[in-house]
Scaffold this motif. Structure first.
Motif, PDB file in Angstrom:
ATOM      1  N   GLY A 140      -9.469   7.380  -5.161  1.00  0.00           N
ATOM      2  CA  GLY A 140      -8.985   6.065  -5.526  1.00  0.00           C
ATOM      3  C   GLY A 140      -8.464   5.912  -6.930  1.00  0.00           C
ATOM      4  O   GLY A 140      -8.140   4.796  -7.354  1.00  0.00           O
ATOM      5  N   GLN A 177     -12.661   1.347   3.177  1.00  0.00           N
ATOM      6  CA  GLN A 177     -11.268   1.718   2.917  1.00  0.00           C
ATOM      7  C   GLN A 177     -10.537   1.930   4.239  1.00  0.00           C
ATOM      8  O   GLN A 177     -10.882   2.816   5.001  1.00  0.00           O
ATOM      9  CB  GLN A 177     -11.244   3.003   2.091  1.00  0.00           C
ATOM     10  CG  GLN A 177      -9.873   3.504   1.734  1.00  0.00           C
ATOM     11  CD  GLN A 177      -9.944   4.733   0.842  1.00  0.00           C
ATOM     12  OE1 GLN A 177     -10.853   4.872   0.028  1.00  0.00           O
ATOM     13  NE2 GLN A 177      -8.982   5.631   1.001  1.00  0.00           N
ATOM     14  N   TYR A 195       1.447   7.751  -9.158  1.00  0.00           N
ATOM     15  CA  TYR A 195       1.161   6.341  -8.899  1.00  0.00           C
ATOM     16  C   TYR A 195       1.572   5.489 -10.099  1.00  0.00           C
ATOM     17  O   TYR A 195       2.264   4.467  -9.963  1.00  0.00           O
ATOM     18  CB  TYR A 195      -0.323   6.183  -8.598  1.00  0.00           C
ATOM     19  CG  TYR A 195      -0.743   4.808  -8.129  1.00  0.00           C
ATOM     20  CD1 TYR A 195      -0.812   4.513  -6.775  1.00  0.00           C
ATOM     21  CD2 TYR A 195      -1.100   3.815  -9.038  1.00  0.00           C
ATOM     22  CE1 TYR A 195      -1.213   3.260  -6.334  1.00  0.00           C
ATOM     23  CE2 TYR A 195      -1.506   2.560  -8.611  1.00  0.00           C
ATOM     24  CZ  TYR A 195      -1.564   2.287  -7.251  1.00  0.00           C
ATOM     25  OH  TYR A 195      -1.950   1.046  -6.833  1.00  0.00           O
ATOM     26  N   ASN A 205       0.849  -1.196   0.000  1.00  0.00           N
ATOM     27  CA  ASN A 205       0.000   0.000   0.000  1.00  0.00           C
ATOM     28  C   ASN A 205       0.882   1.242   0.000  1.00  0.00           C
ATOM     29  O   ASN A 205       1.567   1.534   0.966  1.00  0.00           O
ATOM     30  CB  ASN A 205      -0.904  -0.023   1.236  1.00  0.00           C
ATOM     31  CG  ASN A 205      -1.781   1.221   1.325  1.00  0.00           C
ATOM     32  OD1 ASN A 205      -1.983   1.922   0.342  1.00  0.00           O
ATOM     33  ND2 ASN A 205      -2.308   1.489   2.509  1.00  0.00           N
ATOM     34  N   SER A 246      -7.351   2.939   4.883  1.00  0.00           N
ATOM     35  CA  SER A 246      -6.356   4.007   4.981  1.00  0.00           C
ATOM     36  C   SER A 246      -6.534   4.940   3.782  1.00  0.00           C
ATOM     37  O   SER A 246      -7.159   4.567   2.782  1.00  0.00           O
ATOM     38  CB  SER A 246      -4.941   3.436   5.029  1.00  0.00           C
ATOM     39  OG  SER A 246      -4.622   2.764   3.832  1.00  0.00           O
ATOM     40  N   LYS A 288      -0.269   4.466  -0.581  1.00  0.00           N
ATOM     41  CA  LYS A 288      -0.998   5.696  -0.216  1.00  0.00           C
ATOM     42  C   LYS A 288      -0.698   6.814  -1.214  1.00  0.00           C
ATOM     43  O   LYS A 288      -0.481   7.957  -0.832  1.00  0.00           O
ATOM     44  CB  LYS A 288      -0.640   6.155   1.197  1.00  0.00           C
ATOM     45  CG  LYS A 288      -0.940   5.165   2.311  1.00  0.00           C
ATOM     46  CD  LYS A 288      -0.573   5.751   3.667  1.00  0.00           C
ATOM     47  CE  LYS A 288      -0.746   4.762   4.787  1.00  0.00           C
ATOM     48  NZ  LYS A 288      -0.294   5.306   6.083  1.00  0.00           N
ATOM     49  N   MET A 290      -5.795   5.034  -1.151  1.00  0.00           N
ATOM     50  CA  MET A 290      -5.652   3.691  -1.694  1.00  0.00           C
ATOM     51  C   MET A 290      -6.293   3.618  -3.074  1.00  0.00           C
ATOM     52  O   MET A 290      -7.243   4.338  -3.377  1.00  0.00           O
ATOM     53  CB  MET A 290      -6.328   2.666  -0.768  1.00  0.00           C
ATOM     54  CG  MET A 290      -5.676   2.510   0.578  1.00  0.00           C
ATOM     55  SD  MET A 290      -6.625   1.415   1.670  1.00  0.00           S
ATOM     56  CE  MET A 290      -6.512  -0.126   0.759  1.00  0.00           C
ATOM     57  N   GLY A 348      -0.780  -2.460  -4.776  1.00  0.00           N
ATOM     58  CA  GLY A 348      -1.239  -2.238  -3.414  1.00  0.00           C
ATOM     59  C   GLY A 348      -2.726  -2.489  -3.346  1.00  0.00           C
ATOM     60  O   GLY A 348      -3.464  -2.302  -4.329  1.00  0.00           O
ATOM     61  N   CYS A 349      -3.206  -2.936  -2.194  1.00  0.00           N
ATOM     62  CA  CYS A 349      -4.598  -3.378  -2.079  1.00  0.00           C
ATOM     63  C   CYS A 349      -5.573  -2.304  -2.542  1.00  0.00           C
ATOM     64  O   CYS A 349      -5.459  -1.134  -2.194  1.00  0.00           O
ATOM     65  CB  CYS A 349      -4.905  -3.815  -0.644  1.00  0.00           C
ATOM     66  SG  CYS A 349      -4.224  -2.770   0.645  1.00  0.00           S
ATOM     67  N   ALA A 350      -6.538  -2.722  -3.352  1.00  0.00           N
ATOM     68  CA  ALA A 350      -7.550  -1.841  -3.931  1.00  0.00           C
ATOM     69  C   ALA A 350      -8.905  -2.166  -3.297  1.00  0.00           C
ATOM     70  O   ALA A 350      -9.287  -3.329  -3.188  1.00  0.00           O
ATOM     71  CB  ALA A 350      -7.614  -2.026  -5.444  1.00  0.00           C
ATOM     72  N   THR A 351      -9.607  -1.148  -2.897  1.00  0.00           N
ATOM     73  CA  THR A 351     -10.840  -1.340  -2.141  1.00  0.00           C
ATOM     74  C   THR A 351     -12.000  -1.735  -3.048  1.00  0.00           C
ATOM     75  O   THR A 351     -12.183  -1.177  -4.130  1.00  0.00           O
ATOM     76  CB  THR A 351     -11.218  -0.058  -1.371  1.00  0.00           C
ATOM     77  OG1 THR A 351     -11.310   1.038  -2.295  1.00  0.00           O
ATOM     78  CG2 THR A 351     -10.166   0.270  -0.341  1.00  0.00           C
TER      79      THR A 351
END
Length: 368
Positions: A32, A65, A38, A24, A67, A26, A70, A56-59
């Motif tokens: 998002g 979410q 990025y 992640n 943090s 940030k 993301m 990195g983890c995607a919501t």
């Protein structure tokens, strides 16, 4: 077999057996979207020579979410931006997999303005967050959200999708007895605790079809003295995932105590006997499934990794903080570099604003 031998996972060809494991950063926009900074980070990873990049983890739901800043895959209007992202990574020579996740109670982000969900109303031991115990309707809502997120991932041109089932987030909470105190079909036995994950996998498979690569990241063990997800649990879940059509499983490890979560692995990791600290669990899981098993955690030496390829059934290796610090390390290894990686696992990459190597943040040598 060596780390720079090619491998194919469910038809996805990779030039080597190294993954950039999900990290992640940030760095996405507030809503998002992958912005220029990025995308540039991922272009550097692609150019650095790693076989597969996992985002990195995607919501899958904006209200889940954990943090800020993301990546998100929870809305169709994101697909054009995500397509621009994957196109740029592919142009740089990379293969990219989207990791999708729901946060659960492992968060204090916007705690007063949203609901944190969990299998049971158990306070998180590090964050103190007490989640809403999920109803069956809530479970169905999340299963559908994961399925629709995977559809967007596929439509946006990603090469694969990975379910985040590790590291204390929502899916991991269902697997772990400490968090999962349920007495219904989603709690109790390991078969019941794994039901949520299997339903997510089934929903994704029915959405993306049989040919799109689907992976899971999970623990080999929570490394918790009591009420943890154990290696014996992991063996059961890995076999169940394979029977439901999973293409590969990435094995990491849990951190369910303050000591484990907040202290670095320390520079002793440069010693080869301290490296690859979850490989033993990964090797045991690889013995009971026929799908590829990827080991993540503490990989610092190509010699150690090549030895593991020869002595176990592990198929590949994920690296997280190491590539956050040194995205071109695979390229260096391929061309004979034998020095130590820049990363010493100090954990100072984890910042309030952005996650990046302290050497890049401060532009000066790290005091070891």
């Amino acid at each position: 077999m060596k780390i720079f031998d090619p491998i194919s996972l469910a038809g996805l060809s990779q030039s080597n057996r190294l993954w950039r494991s999900a990290t992640n950063e940030k760095m996405a926009d507030d809503d998002g979207r992958p912005n220029e900074a990025y995308i540039h980070l991922y272009e550097k990873l692609a150019q650095g020579g790693v076989g597969l990049i996992v985002t990195g983890c995607a919501t899958v739901m904006s209200e889940e979410q954990p943090s800020p800043n993301m990546l998100a895959v929870d809305r169709d209007d994101l697909i054009p931006d995500l397509t621009r992202f994957t196109t740029r990574v592919h142009a740089a020579g990379g293969k990219i997999c989207a990791q999708i996740m729901a946060g659960g109670p492992q968060t204090i982000y916007q705690q007063d303005s949203r609901i944190a969900y969990g299998p049971s109303a158990v306070a998180h031991p590090l964050y103190g967050t007490i989640p809403k115990e999920m109803t069956h309707d809530d479970i169905a809502m999340f299963v559908d959200a994961f399925g629709q997120a995977a559809r967007r991932v596929q439509e946006a041109g990603f090469d694969a999708v990975q379910i985040h089932g590790a590291h204390g987030y929502l899916v991991s909470c269902f697997l772990t007895p400490f968090f999962n105190r349920r007495t219904d079909a989603y709690g109790g036995s390991i078969e019941n605790r794994g039901r949520f994950l299997l339903e997510i996998l089934d929903a994704i498979r029915s959405t993306v079809g049989s040919d799109f690569p689907v992976f899971v990241k999970m623990h080999g063990s929570d490394h918790r003295p009591s009420q943890g997800f154990t290696l014996e649990d992991a063996l059961v879940i890995a076999q169940a995932l394979e029977s439901h059509g999973l293409d590969a499983v990435e094995i990491s490890g849990g951190y369910m105590s303050a000591d484990w979560a907040t202290s670095p692995m320390r520079p002793q990791i440069i010693r080869q006997e301290k490296q690859s600290y979850f490989a033993k669990d990964a090797a045991a899981i690889a013995e009971v499934v026929s799908i590829p098993v990827i080991s993540t955690g503490g990989h610092r030496s190509p010699e150690v990794l090549n030895a593991l390829l020869h002595t176990t059934r592990i198929a590949g290796f994920g690296m997280s903080r190491t590539l956050l610090s040194e995205p071109d390390l695979p390229h260096k290894w391929r061309h004979g570099y034998t020095g130590l990686p820049r990363c010493v696992s100090c954990n100072k990459c984890f910042g309030e604003d952005v996650n990046m190597c302290i050497l890049d943040r401060e532009k000066e040598p790290l005091q070891k």
